[in-house]
Write an enzyme that holds these catalytic residues in place. Structure first.
Site, PDB file in Angstrom:
ATOM      1  N   ASP A   1      52.016  34.760  61.034  1.00 20.02           N
ATOM      2  CA  ASP A   1      52.999  36.134  60.702  1.00 20.02           C
ATOM      3  C   ASP A   1      53.453  36.877  61.432  1.00 20.02           C
ATOM      4  OD1 ASP A   1      52.382  37.589  57.314  1.00 20.02           O
ATOM      5  OD2 ASP A   1      53.274  38.402  58.999  1.00 20.02           O
TER       6      ASP A   1
ATOM      7  N   ASP B   1      52.764  41.025  60.631  1.00 20.39           N
ATOM      8  CA  ASP B   1      51.521  41.563  60.786  1.00 20.39           C
ATOM      9  C   ASP B   1      51.513  41.236  62.279  1.00 20.39           C
ATOM     10  OD1 ASP B   1      51.049  41.661  58.133  1.00 20.39           O
ATOM     11  OD2 ASP B   1      49.742  39.274  58.072  1.00 20.39           O
TER      12      ASP B   1
ATOM     13  N   ARG C   1      58.441  38.284  50.524  1.00 22.56           N
ATOM     14  CA  ARG C   1      57.590  36.834  49.998  1.00 22.56           C
ATOM     15  C   ARG C   1      56.804  37.103  49.231  1.00 22.56           C
ATOM     16  NH1 ARG C   1      57.617  31.079  53.491  1.00 22.56           N
ATOM     17  NH2 ARG C   1      55.613  32.630  53.650  1.00 22.56           N
TER      18      ARG C   1
ATOM     19  N   THR D   1      54.923  32.714  45.049  1.00 12.82           N
ATOM     20  CA  THR D   1      55.845  32.010  44.384  1.00 12.82           C
ATOM     21  C   THR D   1      57.637  31.303  46.048  1.00 12.82           C
ATOM     22  OG1 THR D   1      57.569  33.498  44.556  1.00 12.82           O
ATOM     23  CG2 THR D   1      56.757  32.606  42.542  1.00 12.82           C
TER      24      THR D   1
HETATM   25  C1  PRP Z   1      58.439  37.162  56.144  1.00 15.03           C
HETATM   26  C2  PRP Z   1      59.613  36.263  57.784  1.00 15.03           C
HETATM   27  C3  PRP Z   1      60.806  36.554  56.271  1.00 15.03           C
HETATM   28  C4  PRP Z   1      60.038  35.579  55.531  1.00 15.03           C
HETATM   29  C5  PRP Z   1      60.900  34.166  56.287  1.00 15.03           C
HETATM   30  O1  PRP Z   1      59.043  37.881  55.613  1.00 15.03           O
HETATM   31  O2  PRP Z   1      59.827  37.552  58.002  1.00 15.03           O
HETATM   32  O3  PRP Z   1      61.792  37.498  56.255  1.00 15.03           O
HETATM   33  O4  PRP Z   1      59.257  36.168  55.917  1.00 15.03           O
HETATM   34  O5  PRP Z   1      60.643  33.893  55.169  1.00 15.03           O
HETATM   35  P1  PRP Z   1      61.805  32.354  54.409  1.00 15.03           P
HETATM   36  O6  PRP Z   1      61.866  31.978  55.086  1.00 15.03           O
HETATM   37  O7  PRP Z   1      60.441  31.651  53.062  1.00 15.03           O
HETATM   38  O8  PRP Z   1      61.893  33.582  53.020  1.00 15.03           O
HETATM   39  P2  PRP Z   1      57.039  38.788  55.067  1.00 15.03           P
HETATM   40  O9  PRP Z   1      57.506  38.326  53.242  1.00 15.03           O
HETATM   41  O10 PRP Z   1      56.375  37.833  55.460  1.00 15.03           O
HETATM   42  O11 PRP Z   1      56.706  40.491  54.707  1.00 15.03           O
HETATM   43  P3  PRP Z   1      56.768  41.212  56.159  1.00 15.03           P
HETATM   44  O12 PRP Z   1      58.356  41.075  56.896  1.00 15.03           O
HETATM   45  O13 PRP Z   1      57.453  42.747  55.290  1.00 15.03           O
HETATM   46  O14 PRP Z   1      55.882  40.865  56.872  1.00 15.03           O
HETATM   47  N1  URA Z   2      57.146  33.479  57.224  1.00  9.90           N
HETATM   48  C1  URA Z   2      56.177  33.912  59.017  1.00  9.90           C
HETATM   49  O1  URA Z   2      55.723  35.685  58.989  1.00  9.90           O
HETATM   50  N2  URA Z   2      55.482  32.937  59.062  1.00  9.90           N
HETATM   51  C2  URA Z   2      55.956  31.976  58.663  1.00  9.90           C
HETATM   52  O2  URA Z   2      55.574  31.058  58.970  1.00  9.90           O
HETATM   53  C3  URA Z   2      56.982  31.846  57.854  1.00  9.90           C
HETATM   54  C4  URA Z   2      57.517  33.560  57.003  1.00  9.90           C
END
Ligand code: PRP
Ligand code: URA
Length: 209
Positions: free
Chosen positions: A200, A203, A104, A108
Site C-alpha cells: 500500500d 501507508d 478506493r 468494491t
Molecule cells: C491507492 C493508490 C491509487 C489507487 C490505485 O490509493 O495510491 O490512488 O490506490 O488503485 P486503482 O488503480 O485500483 O484505483 P488508495 O485508495 O489506497 O488511497 P491513499 O492514497 O489515500 O492511500
Molecule cells: N494501491 C496501492 O497502494 N497498492 C496496490 O498494490 C494497489 C492499489
C-alpha cells in the site's frame, strides 16, 4: 493510441527495487520515491517544446533555447500521489499543483472522490496526473475524468508501478493520455493489489500501517 513509456533507466530500476523491499523504512521509502519521481520527470518532460531566445553570455550575444508552450500543472491523486510531487517539482519548480482526493473502497475497489482543487487556469496547462500505483485503473480514470470535465485536454499520467489491467483500463477510457511508468508488473491479486508491487503506497509513504 497514446504512448506507454517504461522509464527503464538503471538508476530508476535500482531505486525501485528498494522501494519494493518490505524491509525499507518509511524514511527511506519516502526519499526513494522522491528520487525516482525526479528521475521520471526528466523522461516525462522530454517532449516539451523549445523556443529560441537571445542571451548575452560574458563573451558574446547568442541564440539559445528555453522551454516554450503550455505551462505545467501537477495533479497528485491524494494521498499517495503527494509523495512524488516534490521530486517532480525539483525539475519543474514553476508548475502549479492541483489536488484530486480519491480513495478506493476496499470492498468494491471503486474510487470515492472527496476533494478537488485545481489551478484556476488548469485547462490552459499541460497536466501530469501523479500516483505511485495504477492497479485497476479506477482512480486514474476518475482523476482524468475530473480534469476533462474542466475542459483540460493535455494530460499525461505518471505512476511508479502499474498492473496490466490498469494500463488497459486507462487506455480504453482515455486513449489520448500518455502513460509513464517505472515498471509494468505482472497482475492484480484478489484484493486489487499489484503483484509483485510494493504494498500500500500511501501507508508506506506516511507510516500509517
Ligand atoms: C491507492 C493508490 C491509487 C489507487 C490505485 O490509493 O495510491 O490512488 O490506490 O488503485 P486503482 O488503480 O485500483 O484505483 P488508495 O485508495 O489506497 O488511497 P491513499 O492514497 O489515500 O492511500
Ligand atoms: N494501491 C496501492 O497502494 N497498492 C496496490 O498494490 C494497489 C492499489
Amino acid at each position: 493510441m497514446a504512448k506507454l513509456v517504461i522509464c527503464d533507466h538503471p538508476l530508476i530500476q535500482h531505486k525501485l527495487t528498494y522501494i519494493r523491499d518490505v524491509k525499507t523504512t518509511t524514511k527511506d521509502f519516502r526519499e526513494l520515491v522522491d528520487e525516482v519521481a525526479m528521475l521520471m520527470a526528466y523522461e516525462i518532460t522530454r517532449d516539451l517544446p523549445l523556443e529560441t531566445i537571445t542571451v548575452d553570455t560574458p563573451v558574446i550575444t547568442t541564440e539559445t533555447k528555453v522551454i516554450a508552450g503550455r505551462p505545467l500543472g501537477l495533479i497528485p491523486i491524494l494521498r499517495a500521489g503527494l509523495g512524488m510531487v516534490d521530486g517532480v517539482l525539483k525539475l519543474v519548480p514553476r508548475a502549479k499543483i492541483g489536488h484530486v482526493g480519491l480513495f478506493r473502497d476496499p470492498e468494491t475497489l471503486m474510487p470515492v472522490e472527496y476533494y478537488v482543487k485545481l489551478p484556476t487556469d488548469a485547462e490552459e496547462r499541460e497536466l501530469i496526473v501523479i500516483d505511485p500505483m495504477l492497479a485497476t485503473g479506477g482512480s486514474a480514470i476518475a482523476a482524468i475524468d475530473v480534469l476533462k470535465k474542466r475542459n483540460c485536454t493535455q494530460i499525461k499520467l505518471m505512476c511508479l508501478i502499474a498492473a496490466p489491467e490498469g494500463v488497459k483500463a486507462v487506455q480504453e477510457v482515455h486513449p489520448d493520455v500518455d502513460i509513464y511508468l517505472a515498471a509494468l508488473d505482472d497482475h492484480l491479486n484478489d484484493h486489487g493489489y499489484i503483484v509483485p508491487g510494493l504494498g500500500d503506497a500511501g501507508d508506506r509513504l506516511f507510516g500509517t500501517k
